[in-house]
Design an enzyme around this catalytic site. Structure first.
Site, PDB file in Angstrom:
ATOM      1  N   SER A 149      14.693 -14.277  50.476  1.00 28.91           N
ATOM      2  CA  SER A 149      13.581 -13.527  49.574  1.00 28.91           C
ATOM      3  C   SER A 149      13.954 -13.750  48.054  1.00 28.91           C
ATOM      4  CB  SER A 149      14.199 -12.147  49.952  1.00 28.91           C
ATOM      5  OG  SER A 149      13.777 -11.096  48.986  1.00 28.91           O
ATOM      6  N   TYR A 162      19.460  -4.674  51.092  1.00 29.26           N
ATOM      7  CA  TYR A 162      18.300  -5.798  51.440  1.00 29.26           C
ATOM      8  C   TYR A 162      18.959  -6.960  50.372  1.00 29.26           C
ATOM      9  CZ  TYR A 162      14.108  -8.187  51.995  1.00 29.26           C
ATOM     10  OH  TYR A 162      12.915  -9.136  52.128  1.00 29.26           O
TER      11      TYR A 162
END
Length: 258
Positions: A149, A162
């Site tokens: 990400s 995350y």
């Protein structure tokens, strides 16, 4: 042996397992790998949605297998690989795509939610990668593509677990390279930018956040799931045989600018 130029991106004869592939980014990458010639093993925890996705791809003429399991259930992961073994299905390409998001300030974050995100986004990639590598190593070849990400490289408030998980994906990829590259395995990662997916729909619908994404991204727009296909096919193919331990950001240039 080096592939001929016309065969560099040809995945004919290869089988790719893509986790979390009944929809979203995983489905797009599975479609792209299939179009490049690979048989695909779709994965998801929702059996009905998985069957529907597999049926749609078969209708389009793709070779599709199904592996319904929760990526956080280690026993189920091991059983799934054993079931593939029993069917004579060898996973040549693994895409560790399954993931979840959870937004909350750290001072309000329960440890159970922290662990849930870490287990789903990071630990599962280790477990599934380990099971794939145990089979790739004797064959002397394999491709592992972990999905990172923007938060593999930069933090944003309210998504701490995350961020930590996706930062871990970058280093897990390097750890895989350190141990498995001598066995002919290439482990790399893709770092998607802000993509138009179900997981991000609430952000797309938020005028303030949508304006931030489009203003902050040099390309001035959100990415589309199919825009990951080219990078996925490259990392799955002979074209990337000397690429190892890298993360390629597909982010419209967001990380390149201040």
């Amino acid at each position: 042996m080096t592939a001929m130029k016309g065969q560099l991106f040809d995945l004919t004869g290869r089988t790719a397992l893509v986790t979390g592939s009944s929809r979203g980014l995983g489905r797009a990458m599975a479609e792209g790998l299939a179009e490049a010639g690979a048989a695909v093993v779709l994965n998801g925890a929702d059996a009905g949605r998985l069957r529907e996705a597999a049926a749609e791809m078969r209708t389009a003429g793709r070779t599709v297998h199904e592996a319904c399991f929760d990526v956080t259930d280690e026993a189920a992961v091991i059983a799934a690989f054993e079931a593939l073994d029993a069917q004579g299905i060898a996973v040549d390409i693994l895409v560790n795509n399954a993931g979840i998001q959870f937004r909350r300030p750290m001072v309000e974050l329960d440890t159970a939610d922290w662990r849930r995100v870490i287990e789903t986004n990071l630990t599962s990639a280790f477990v599934i990668g380990r099971e794939a590598a145990r089979r790739m190593i004797p064959r002397g070849r394999g491709k592992i593509i972990n999905i990172g990400s923007l938060t593999s490289d930069a933090a944003r408030a309210t998504v701490a677990p995350y961020t930590v998980a996706k930062g871990g994906i970058k280093m897990l990829t390097r750890a895989m390279t350190a141990e498995w590259a001598p066995h002919g395995i290439q482990a790399n990662a893709i770092g998607p930018g802000y993509m138009l997916t179900d997981m991000n729909q609430a952000l797309v619908d938020d005028p303030k956040f949508n304006a931030w994404v489009t203003g902050r991204t040099p390309s001035r727009r959100w990415g589309r799931p199919e825009e990951l296909i080219g990078t996925a096919v490259f990392l799955a193919s002979a074209a990337s045989d000397y690429v190892n331990g890298q993360i390629i950001y597909v982010d419209g240039g967001m990380l390149a600018v201040l």
